[in-house]
Design a protein around this motif. Structure first.
Motif, short mmCIF file in Angstrom:
data_model
loop_
_atom_site.label_atom_id
_atom_site.label_comp_id
_atom_site.label_asym_id
_atom_site.label_seq_id
_atom_site.Cartn_x
_atom_site.Cartn_y
_atom_site.Cartn_z
N ALA A 82 0.83 -1.21 0.00
CA ALA A 82 0.00 0.00 0.00
C ALA A 82 0.86 1.25 0.00
CB ALA A 82 -0.94 0.00 1.20
N GLU A 83 1.97 1.23 0.74
CA GLU A 83 2.88 2.38 0.77
C GLU A 83 3.54 2.60 -0.59
OE1 GLU A 83 4.97 2.77 4.98
OE2 GLU A 83 4.95 0.70 4.24
N ILE A 84 3.93 1.51 -1.24
CA ILE A 84 4.57 1.62 -2.55
C ILE A 84 3.59 2.16 -3.58
CG2 ILE A 84 5.63 0.30 -4.43
CD1 ILE A 84 6.65 -1.64 -2.21
N ILE A 85 2.37 1.64 -3.58
CA ILE A 85 1.35 2.11 -4.53
C ILE A 85 1.02 3.57 -4.28
CG2 ILE A 85 -1.06 1.85 -5.24
CD1 ILE A 85 -0.68 -1.20 -4.68
N LEU A 86 0.89 3.95 -3.02
CA LEU A 86 0.58 5.34 -2.68
C LEU A 86 1.69 6.27 -3.16
CD1 LEU A 86 -1.18 7.46 -1.26
CD2 LEU A 86 0.02 6.91 0.86
N GLU A 87 2.93 5.90 -2.89
CA GLU A 87 4.05 6.76 -3.28
C GLU A 87 4.20 6.82 -4.80
OE1 GLU A 87 6.74 9.55 -2.71
OE2 GLU A 87 5.53 8.66 -1.13
N ALA A 88 4.02 5.69 -5.49
CA ALA A 88 4.08 5.69 -6.96
C ALA A 88 2.97 6.55 -7.55
CB ALA A 88 4.00 4.26 -7.49
N THR A 89 1.78 6.48 -6.97
CA THR A 89 0.65 7.29 -7.45
C THR A 89 0.95 8.77 -7.26
OG1 THR A 89 -0.88 5.52 -6.89
CG2 THR A 89 -1.83 7.69 -7.23
N ARG A 90 1.50 9.13 -6.12
CA ARG A 90 1.87 10.53 -5.89
C ARG A 90 2.90 11.01 -6.90
NH1 ARG A 90 2.66 10.14 0.61
NH2 ARG A 90 0.49 10.47 1.20
N ARG A 91 3.83 10.14 -7.25
CA ARG A 91 4.92 10.55 -8.14
C ARG A 91 4.51 10.68 -9.60
NH1 ARG A 91 10.51 8.20 -5.62
NH2 ARG A 91 10.01 8.70 -3.47
N VAL A 92 3.42 10.04 -10.00
CA VAL A 92 2.96 10.14 -11.39
C VAL A 92 1.65 10.91 -11.53
CG1 VAL A 92 4.16 8.05 -12.12
CG2 VAL A 92 1.76 7.93 -11.42
N GLU A 93 1.12 11.40 -10.44
CA GLU A 93 -0.19 12.04 -10.45
C GLU A 93 -0.26 13.23 -11.42
OE1 GLU A 93 -3.44 13.53 -7.15
OE2 GLU A 93 -1.35 13.27 -6.55
N LEU A 94 0.72 14.11 -11.37
CA LEU A 94 0.72 15.28 -12.25
C LEU A 94 0.80 14.86 -13.72
CD1 LEU A 94 0.68 18.32 -12.61
CD2 LEU A 94 3.16 18.32 -12.30
N LEU A 95 1.62 13.86 -14.02
CA LEU A 95 1.74 13.38 -15.40
C LEU A 95 0.41 12.83 -15.89
CD1 LEU A 95 3.40 12.62 -17.91
CD2 LEU A 95 3.93 10.46 -16.76
N VAL A 96 -0.28 12.05 -15.07
CA VAL A 96 -1.57 11.48 -15.46
C VAL A 96 -2.59 12.60 -15.69
CG1 VAL A 96 -3.51 10.06 -14.66
CG2 VAL A 96 -1.17 9.27 -14.33
N GLU A 97 -2.61 13.58 -14.80
CA GLU A 97 -3.54 14.70 -14.96
C GLU A 97 -3.26 15.50 -16.23
OE1 GLU A 97 -3.60 17.05 -11.41
OE2 GLU A 97 -4.15 15.35 -10.16
N MET A 98 -1.98 15.76 -16.49
CA MET A 98 -1.62 16.52 -17.70
C MET A 98 -1.99 15.74 -18.96
SD MET A 98 2.06 18.12 -16.56
CE MET A 98 2.44 18.79 -18.17
N SER A 99 -1.71 14.45 -18.96
CA SER A 99 -2.03 13.62 -20.12
C SER A 99 -3.53 13.55 -20.36
CB SER A 99 -1.50 12.20 -19.93
OG SER A 99 -0.11 12.20 -19.77
N ALA A 100 -4.28 13.39 -19.28
CA ALA A 100 -5.74 13.31 -19.41
C ALA A 100 -6.32 14.63 -19.91
CB ALA A 100 -6.36 12.94 -18.07
N GLU A 101 -5.79 15.73 -19.40
CA GLU A 101 -6.30 17.04 -19.84
C GLU A 101 -6.00 17.26 -21.31
OE1 GLU A 101 -5.59 21.72 -18.85
OE2 GLU A 101 -5.48 20.28 -17.20
N ARG A 102 -4.83 16.86 -21.75
CA ARG A 102 -4.47 17.04 -23.16
C ARG A 102 -5.33 16.15 -24.05
NH1 ARG A 102 1.55 17.20 -25.28
NH2 ARG A 102 1.28 19.34 -24.63
N ALA A 103 -5.60 14.92 -23.61
CA ALA A 103 -6.34 13.98 -24.44
C ALA A 103 -7.85 14.19 -24.39
CB ALA A 103 -6.02 12.55 -24.01
N ARG A 104 -8.37 14.57 -23.22
CA ARG A 104 -9.81 14.60 -23.03
C ARG A 104 -10.39 15.99 -22.80
NH1 ARG A 104 -11.74 10.44 -18.89
NH2 ARG A 104 -13.45 10.24 -20.33
N GLY A 105 -9.56 16.98 -22.50
CA GLY A 105 -10.07 18.30 -22.18
C GLY A 105 -10.21 18.46 -20.67
#
Length: 135
Positions: A82-105
């Motif tokens: 759970a700690e590893i998943i939480l930390e990995a999610t935190r580290r890629v969160e901005l990238l996922v948000e930027m990618s989603a905004e570019r692809a979907r608006g």
């Protein structure tokens, strides 16, 4: 052939991670300035963060009793899943948000952000149940 142990793999990952991260950092310096490079730059930085997380996890995992031994010696305990998943999610969160905004608006990224927040909440709950809440 000789069987490879988890310790040998952990040591190899821990030794190689800084060099790979340095090469990725160098890649950000070589990127041209201009439009459209923000996402690429964020992808490189997220990769560096995930590589360093993998090195940290590999360096602290030395067997099933590693957490107990590390804590009893005053060291850093290995992370649970759970700690590893939480930390990995935190580290890629901005990238996922930027990618989603570019692809979907902008308006259609809310479900993706909600899923990320749900995943982080589930991880925090699992950690709290185990008494591992470190936030």
């Amino acid at each position: 052939t000789k069987a490879v142990t988890w310790g040998e793999i952990a040591n190899a990952v821990a030794m190689a991670a800084p060099q790979v991260a340095d090469y990725l950092r160098l890649g950000t310096l070589l990127m041209p300035d201009g439009g459209g490079t923000e996402l690429t730059s964020e992808a490189i930085h997220s990769s560096i963060n995930l590589i360093s997380l993998a090195a940290d996890v590999a360096a602290t995992r030395q067997g099933p009793l590693a957490r107990h031994r590390a804590v009893s010696k005053g060291g850093v305990a290995p992370m649970c899943a759970a700690e590893i998943i939480l930390e990995a999610t935190r580290r890629v969160e901005l990238l996922v948000e930027m990618s989603a905004e570019r692809a979907r608006g902008r308006r259609r990224t809310v479900p993706i952000i909600a899923c990320l927040e749900l995943l982080k909440a589930i991880c925090r709950i699992r950690m709290a149940v185990r008494g591992l809440d470190r936030d």
